[in-house]
Scaffold this active site. Sequence first.
Site, PDB file in Angstrom:
ATOM      1  N   LYS A   1     -13.177   0.365  -2.197  1.00  0.00           N
ATOM      2  CA  LYS A   1     -14.214   1.059  -2.959  1.00  0.00           C
ATOM      3  C   LYS A   1     -14.567   0.256  -4.211  1.00  0.00           C
ATOM      4  CE  LYS A   1     -14.922   5.393  -5.412  1.00  0.00           C
ATOM      5  NZ  LYS A   1     -14.351   6.687  -5.784  1.00  0.00           N
TER       6      LYS A   1
ATOM      7  N   GLU B   1      -4.124  -6.117  -3.869  1.00  0.00           N
ATOM      8  CA  GLU B   1      -3.585  -6.299  -2.515  1.00  0.00           C
ATOM      9  C   GLU B   1      -4.693  -6.712  -1.549  1.00  0.00           C
ATOM     10  OE1 GLU B   1      -3.118  -3.747  -4.523  1.00  0.00           O
ATOM     11  OE2 GLU B   1      -1.077  -2.942  -4.369  1.00  0.00           O
TER      12      GLU B   1
ATOM     13  N   GLY C   1     -11.445   7.772  -3.014  1.00  0.00           N
ATOM     14  CA  GLY C   1     -10.879   6.910  -1.983  1.00  0.00           C
ATOM     15  C   GLY C   1     -10.082   7.691  -0.939  1.00  0.00           C
ATOM     16  N   ARG C   2      -9.248   8.632  -1.396  1.00  0.00           N
ATOM     17  CA  ARG C   2      -8.380   9.356  -0.455  1.00  0.00           C
ATOM     18  C   ARG C   2      -9.142  10.404   0.356  1.00  0.00           C
ATOM     19  NH1 ARG C   2      -7.209   9.921  -5.704  1.00  0.00           N
ATOM     20  NH2 ARG C   2      -7.411  11.950  -6.715  1.00  0.00           N
TER      21      ARG C   2
ATOM     22  N   GLU D   1      -1.560  12.043  -5.060  1.00  0.00           N
ATOM     23  CA  GLU D   1      -2.474  11.342  -5.969  1.00  0.00           C
ATOM     24  C   GLU D   1      -3.490  12.338  -6.542  1.00  0.00           C
ATOM     25  OE1 GLU D   1      -5.424   7.985  -4.935  1.00  0.00           O
ATOM     26  OE2 GLU D   1      -3.692   6.866  -5.633  1.00  0.00           O
TER      27      GLU D   1
ATOM     28  N   HIS E   1      17.303  14.621  13.766  1.00  0.00           N
ATOM     29  CA  HIS E   1      18.544  13.845  13.801  1.00  0.00           C
ATOM     30  C   HIS E   1      18.737  13.092  12.494  1.00  0.00           C
ATOM     31  CE1 HIS E   1      19.024  14.801  18.038  1.00  0.00           C
ATOM     32  NE2 HIS E   1      17.703  14.768  18.054  1.00  0.00           N
TER      33      HIS E   1
ATOM     34  N   LYS F   1      -0.693  -1.083 -12.658  1.00  0.00           N
ATOM     35  CA  LYS F   1      -1.496  -2.235 -12.204  1.00  0.00           C
ATOM     36  C   LYS F   1      -1.644  -3.235 -13.349  1.00  0.00           C
ATOM     37  CE  LYS F   1      -4.505   0.419  -9.113  1.00  0.00           C
ATOM     38  NZ  LYS F   1      -5.870   0.858  -8.868  1.00  0.00           N
TER      39      LYS F   1
HETATM   40  O1  LIG Z   1     -10.527   1.219  -2.273  1.00  0.00           O
HETATM   41  P1  LIG Z   1      -9.933   0.552  -3.464  1.00  0.00           P
HETATM   42  O2  LIG Z   1     -10.842   0.520  -4.636  1.00  0.00           O
HETATM   43  O3  LIG Z   1      -9.444  -0.825  -3.095  1.00  0.00           O
HETATM   44  O4  LIG Z   1      -8.685   1.397  -3.927  1.00  0.00           O
HETATM   45  C1  LIG Z   1      -7.592   1.604  -3.089  1.00  0.00           C
HETATM   46  C2  LIG Z   1      -6.731   2.733  -3.582  1.00  0.00           C
HETATM   47  O5  LIG Z   1      -6.237   2.421  -4.877  1.00  0.00           O
HETATM   48  C3  LIG Z   1      -6.221   3.590  -5.682  1.00  0.00           C
HETATM   49  O6  LIG Z   1      -7.209   3.477  -6.624  1.00  0.00           O
HETATM   50  C4  LIG Z   1      -4.904   3.796  -6.360  1.00  0.00           C
HETATM   51  O7  LIG Z   1      -4.395   2.632  -6.861  1.00  0.00           O
HETATM   52  C5  LIG Z   1      -6.514   4.727  -4.712  1.00  0.00           C
HETATM   53  O8  LIG Z   1      -7.030   5.821  -5.329  1.00  0.00           O
HETATM   54  C6  LIG Z   1      -7.414   4.058  -3.736  1.00  0.00           C
HETATM   55  O9  LIG Z   1      -7.525   4.771  -2.543  1.00  0.00           O
END
Ligand SMILES: O=P(O)(O)OC[C@H]1O[C@](O)(CO)[C@@H](O)[C@@H]1O
Length: 544
Positions: A203, A209, A264-265, A350, A381, A509
């Site tokens: 987003k 990452e 995002g979620r 979150e 288990h 972050k």
């Molecule tokens: O889609 P993006 O901007 O890469 O963010 C990934 C995820 O990182 C977050 O901002 C949390 O670090 C989430 O809310 C989001 O889903």
Amino acid sequence: MAATLLSQLPSFGKLSDMALAMSDSSVNDLFTTDPERASRYILDAAGITLDYSKHLLDDTALAALYTLAREADLEHAATALLDGTEVNNTEARPALHSLLRATSAPGLEDKLAQVQRSRATMRDWAERLNNSQHLGFSGAVITDVVNIGIGGSDLGPRLVTEALRPFQGDVACHYVANVDPADLQNTLRDLNPDTTLFIVCSKSFRTEETLTNSLVAREWMLNAGASEADLAMHFLAITTNLEAATEFGIDADNCLPMWDWVGGRYSVWSAVGLSCAIAVGWDNFEQFLAGAAAMDQHFAEAPLEQNLPVLLSLLEVWYCNFFGAGNHVVLPYDNALQRFPDFLQQLTMESNGKGVSKSGQPVDHATGPVLWGSAGTMGQHSFHQLLHQGTELCPTDFILPLTTHTGMTEQHRRLVANCLAQSRTMMVGRSLQEAHASLVERGVDPARAEELAPHLAMQGNRPNSVITMEALTPTTLGALIALYEHRTYCSGVMWGINSFDQWGVELGKEIGVQILRIMAGESTNAAMDPATDRLIAAWQKAQD
Ligand SMILES: O=P(O)(O)OC[C@H]1O[C@](O)(CO)[C@@H](O)[C@@H]1O
């Protein structure tokens, strides 16, 4: 102006007293005194049925919970969410994930038109890929799609792809999220650059990452002989940040939109879901949207007492705020849903892992419990011992599709039996006398049985819901996810918090960037705290 906290609502004290009284009662007895309970404590919507009969609740407590909900103005919450009110007050935005699955939206026509244009582009990509019409740089047909994203840009599409495997077409979709190089490396090991397409899903297009993994994927493609110009055939982006995506080298025509009015979620219904739309085909993806839209309609129209997301939320509040439960367990009895607890962790924690109210006041009551779980029967288990005899109260949701896509109905019957057995065992438990009698029956000496009985006895009264659907299909999966989305929001309303921001993830972050600079020898301001400095030094030593 400071908002009224949950604990200040008129019914809060009364409910605290009721919970205290209920904790001494037995759900078994509630069934005895109310023979209709099993059929009365059931609610259906959009193909999902909730059996809440095994909860520590009676009609009086339920009525008081609905009163509390009215005091918290939960009655107007659905309308506020769905009509585009700025429910995300700290970021001054609405949270319009429901629009992503809507077919009409009075008052929101402009936004819906944007969504429909994006859906048409998604459909085009999904159909071209599924019809083997999209070729890579060497002229080979694309057979594999890798979604690079994390959090909401990963968990939703990954869940849907896995959950709907029986509906899957010929294109295989893979997911890379972790910045650990092993994640990407393990995925690429089995793939051919000629036939692989990457979807960079972010987003913000700023996530470490995702950008790191995407750069490596780009190199992988170039090393295989693709030219810079060829990359357009192999990279798509899903983002609100078109500028960053094009700067990264992704063709503007290959960028599908996201909007700041979707969290995002909550975004699997948007172009973020492109990978799963490709995996299951467009028609199934549309069914998935339709299932969620049916749940939206139910949430908007059903009265409070008949409203499934509202009830699930009130159960959460009941245990979290009146019984002190800090856990919530989700146990899907379907392997296809094994990612569901992971998905729900981001959705619920979150969203509702907050300590201040919408007006910034510290709350004086618990908010979102820790959510965890795994697909049955594996947990039986492992951690079910704690669920049955531990000291933590862990309200549990069993999720049970009543049929299987495997064709192996007899084996599936065992799975169903296990689910029902766990749910019943949590409720009935086993008394000291029963434990003693069963030991003696097994030939144990009565005196020894006396010693052992406390170890075998189980309190029971462990509250649980059983959520069933006839089959796990695109439609019921859509409805199930939307159900938990609305439950999360309703709980946020009850707790007076903003379920749509996530400020708590930012500081980590920032510090990560500072530490990385120190590790790379780029920072002049090298000192953190003594413990972190020691760990950085240990890392440095391990590199020598
Ligand atoms: O889609 P993006 O901007 O890469 O963010 C990934 C995820 O990182 C977050 O901002 C949390 O670090 C989430 O809310 C989001 O889903």
